[in-house]
Design an enzyme around this catalytic site. Structure first.
Site, PDB file in Angstrom:
ATOM      1  N   HIS A 141       7.538   5.174   1.293  1.00  0.00           N
ATOM      2  CA  HIS A 141       8.165   3.948   0.777  1.00  0.00           C
ATOM      3  C   HIS A 141       9.047   4.271  -0.443  1.00  0.00           C
ATOM      4  O   HIS A 141      10.158   3.762  -0.574  1.00  0.00           O
ATOM      5  CB  HIS A 141       7.100   2.942   0.321  1.00  0.00           C
ATOM      6  CG  HIS A 141       6.179   2.457   1.394  1.00  0.00           C
ATOM      7  ND1 HIS A 141       4.849   2.805   1.454  1.00  0.00           N
ATOM      8  CD2 HIS A 141       6.389   1.630   2.447  1.00  0.00           C
ATOM      9  CE1 HIS A 141       4.279   2.202   2.484  1.00  0.00           C
ATOM     10  NE2 HIS A 141       5.194   1.491   3.114  1.00  0.00           N
ATOM     11  N   ARG A 150      -1.723   3.585   6.976  1.00  0.00           N
ATOM     12  CA  ARG A 150      -2.927   3.617   7.820  1.00  0.00           C
ATOM     13  C   ARG A 150      -3.687   4.940   7.711  1.00  0.00           C
ATOM     14  O   ARG A 150      -4.821   5.028   8.178  1.00  0.00           O
ATOM     15  CB  ARG A 150      -2.574   3.331   9.278  1.00  0.00           C
ATOM     16  CG  ARG A 150      -2.136   1.890   9.512  1.00  0.00           C
ATOM     17  CD  ARG A 150      -1.952   1.568  10.989  1.00  0.00           C
ATOM     18  NE  ARG A 150      -1.809   0.139  11.223  1.00  0.00           N
ATOM     19  CZ  ARG A 150      -0.641  -0.502  11.386  1.00  0.00           C
ATOM     20  NH1 ARG A 150       0.495   0.160  11.321  1.00  0.00           N
ATOM     21  NH2 ARG A 150      -0.623  -1.797  11.596  1.00  0.00           N
ATOM     22  N   TYR A 202       0.861  -1.186   0.000  1.00  0.00           N
ATOM     23  CA  TYR A 202       0.000   0.000   0.000  1.00  0.00           C
ATOM     24  C   TYR A 202       0.897   1.236   0.000  1.00  0.00           C
ATOM     25  O   TYR A 202       0.861   2.089   0.882  1.00  0.00           O
ATOM     26  CB  TYR A 202      -0.982   0.007   1.175  1.00  0.00           C
ATOM     27  CG  TYR A 202      -2.280   0.696   0.782  1.00  0.00           C
ATOM     28  CD1 TYR A 202      -3.183   0.060  -0.065  1.00  0.00           C
ATOM     29  CD2 TYR A 202      -2.566   1.985   1.205  1.00  0.00           C
ATOM     30  CE1 TYR A 202      -4.344   0.692  -0.470  1.00  0.00           C
ATOM     31  CE2 TYR A 202      -3.726   2.626   0.805  1.00  0.00           C
ATOM     32  CZ  TYR A 202      -4.604   1.968  -0.026  1.00  0.00           C
ATOM     33  OH  TYR A 202      -5.756   2.604  -0.433  1.00  0.00           O
ATOM     34  N   VAL A 258       8.913  11.102   5.501  1.00  0.00           N
ATOM     35  CA  VAL A 258       8.250  11.909   4.474  1.00  0.00           C
ATOM     36  C   VAL A 258       6.879  12.313   5.009  1.00  0.00           C
ATOM     37  O   VAL A 258       6.148  11.468   5.557  1.00  0.00           O
ATOM     38  CB  VAL A 258       8.114  11.125   3.153  1.00  0.00           C
ATOM     39  CG1 VAL A 258       7.359  11.940   2.109  1.00  0.00           C
ATOM     40  CG2 VAL A 258       9.494  10.736   2.635  1.00  0.00           C
ATOM     41  N   GLY A 300      12.662   3.549   7.323  1.00  0.00           N
ATOM     42  CA  GLY A 300      12.239   4.934   7.513  1.00  0.00           C
ATOM     43  C   GLY A 300      12.347   5.359   8.977  1.00  0.00           C
ATOM     44  O   GLY A 300      12.017   4.595   9.884  1.00  0.00           O
TER      45      GLY A 300
HETATM   46  P1  AMP Z   1       5.594  -0.483   6.184  1.00  0.00           P
HETATM   47  O1  AMP Z   1       5.086  -0.807   4.816  1.00  0.00           O
HETATM   48  O2  AMP Z   1       4.678   0.352   7.000  1.00  0.00           O
HETATM   49  O3  AMP Z   1       6.128  -1.690   6.909  1.00  0.00           O
HETATM   50  O4  AMP Z   1       6.874   0.447   5.957  1.00  0.00           O
HETATM   51  C1  AMP Z   1       7.945   0.008   5.168  1.00  0.00           C
HETATM   52  C2  AMP Z   1       9.106   0.954   5.342  1.00  0.00           C
HETATM   53  O5  AMP Z   1       8.721   2.270   4.947  1.00  0.00           O
HETATM   54  C3  AMP Z   1       9.570   1.059   6.800  1.00  0.00           C
HETATM   55  O6  AMP Z   1      10.993   1.110   6.828  1.00  0.00           O
HETATM   56  C4  AMP Z   1       8.978   2.361   7.233  1.00  0.00           C
HETATM   57  O7  AMP Z   1       9.704   2.995   8.277  1.00  0.00           O
HETATM   58  C5  AMP Z   1       9.062   3.175   5.967  1.00  0.00           C
HETATM   59  N1  AMP Z   1       8.116   4.292   6.019  1.00  0.00           N
HETATM   60  C6  AMP Z   1       6.803   4.249   6.313  1.00  0.00           C
HETATM   61  N2  AMP Z   1       6.265   5.489   6.332  1.00  0.00           N
HETATM   62  C7  AMP Z   1       7.284   6.341   6.024  1.00  0.00           C
HETATM   63  C8  AMP Z   1       7.385   7.760   5.890  1.00  0.00           C
HETATM   64  N3  AMP Z   1       6.325   8.569   6.056  1.00  0.00           N
HETATM   65  N4  AMP Z   1       8.588   8.285   5.576  1.00  0.00           N
HETATM   66  C9  AMP Z   1       9.678   7.486   5.409  1.00  0.00           C
HETATM   67  N5  AMP Z   1       9.647   6.145   5.508  1.00  0.00           N
HETATM   68  C10 AMP Z   1       8.476   5.577   5.825  1.00  0.00           C
END
Ligand code: AMP
Length: 278
Positions: free
Chosen positions: A34, A184, A29, A173, A144
């Protein structure tokens, strides 16, 4: 771009890629947060591998695993347009076949902050990251700052288990109004989306106070509590001022710190953080 769903074919495809290989694990998503990780990986590596896996072991029984937003075709086309070479998108059965019993647990670090409110969360994160590193064998992996504790846990586990992976943490970001991008955020109704801006406003106000010389951690926590209390749609779950590496709660911020929070906006639980350093 190759898309693989099995561990065996992913290993073979990975071996054929020129190194160094950068790796971006995600639950899909995708949003611009990402994609910033993919771009950082693309800039510094000959090849980029991404994964798409909503990892069930990091969700608690009353959390949002069943409703976690998914759009695999859109994610794949975004990865493709960012120049990803290989996507690993396994099923739950591929990652956790019958008989699976080995979990990775970190002492101390994983019981703080998010771990204190999401029992077992970092056990699931650490386990899946160790598995993904073993499967993909990246030279560098990108995470992130948005999930600050997760990146600290991953750094620690990589060092402790001597995994030959450089962990790179990229900045959070945000939307133009400050809200940290999150998969979310899609859960938020329009009045909640508006109210959610109080989280970054509270963090930024406290960081300003820190940069103006405030070193008392409780004063910074209280500023966050007071700012968020003014927004009736938002309920703060915790606010924390910790050491930026050990996550020990601080009385005074005399070394680089981390100001982090979790809050419910309506029924949606969001997290955010800022670093406290000069
Ligand atoms: P997730 O899909 O939520 O498991 O996130 C995958 C990766 O994207 C993780 O390393 C998160 O920390 C990073 N991530 C999620 N949201 C952000 C954001 N707003 N800015 C930078 N990295 C992000």
């Amino acid at each position: 771009m190759r898309i693989e769903t099995t561990i065996a074919t992913t290993r073979r495809a990975r071996l054929a890629l020129p190194g160094p290989v950068g790796f971006v694990p995600t639950m899909g998503y995708l949003h611009a947060g990402h994609l910033s990780l993919v771009r950082a990986a693309r800039r510094a590596n000959a090849s980029v591998v991404a994964s798409l896996f909503v990892n069930p072991t990091q969700f608690g029984p009353s959390e949002d695993l069943a409703t976690y937003p998914r759009d695999v075709p859109r994610d794949l086309s975004l990865f493709e347009s960012e120049g990803v070479d290989l996507v690993f998108a396994p099923t739950v059965e591929e990652m956790y076949p019958a008989g699976f019993t080995t979990f990775v647990e970190l002492e101390k670090l994983s019981s703080r902050l998010e771990g204190a409110h999401r029992s077992g969360h970092f056990r699931g994160v650490a386990t899946v990251v160790a598995k993904l590193f073993s499967i993909v064998q990246p030279d560098r992996a990108y995470f992130g700052q948005k999930d600050a504790q997760q990146s600290i846990v991953v750094r620690r586990l990589t060092a402790d288990l001597n995994l030959p992976v450089e962990v790179v943490v990229c900045p959070t970001v945000r939307e133009p109004d400050g809200l940290a991008l999150s998969s979310r955020n899609v859960y938020l109704k329009s009045d909640e989306r508006q109210a959610a801006t109080v989280l970054s406003r509270a963090l930024f106000a406290a960081r300003e106070r820190f940069l103006a010389g405030e070193r008392d951690a409780e004063a910074l926590r209280q500023l966050v509590r007071d700012t968020i209390a003014a927004e009736p749609l938002v309920r703060l779950q915790y606010v924390s001022v910790t050491d930026g590496e050990t996550l020990d709660e601080l009385d005074a911020v005399e070394r680089p710190g981390l100001l982090s929070l979790a809050a419910f906006v309506g029924r949606t639980r969001l997290i955010d953080n800022v670093r406290l350093e000069d």
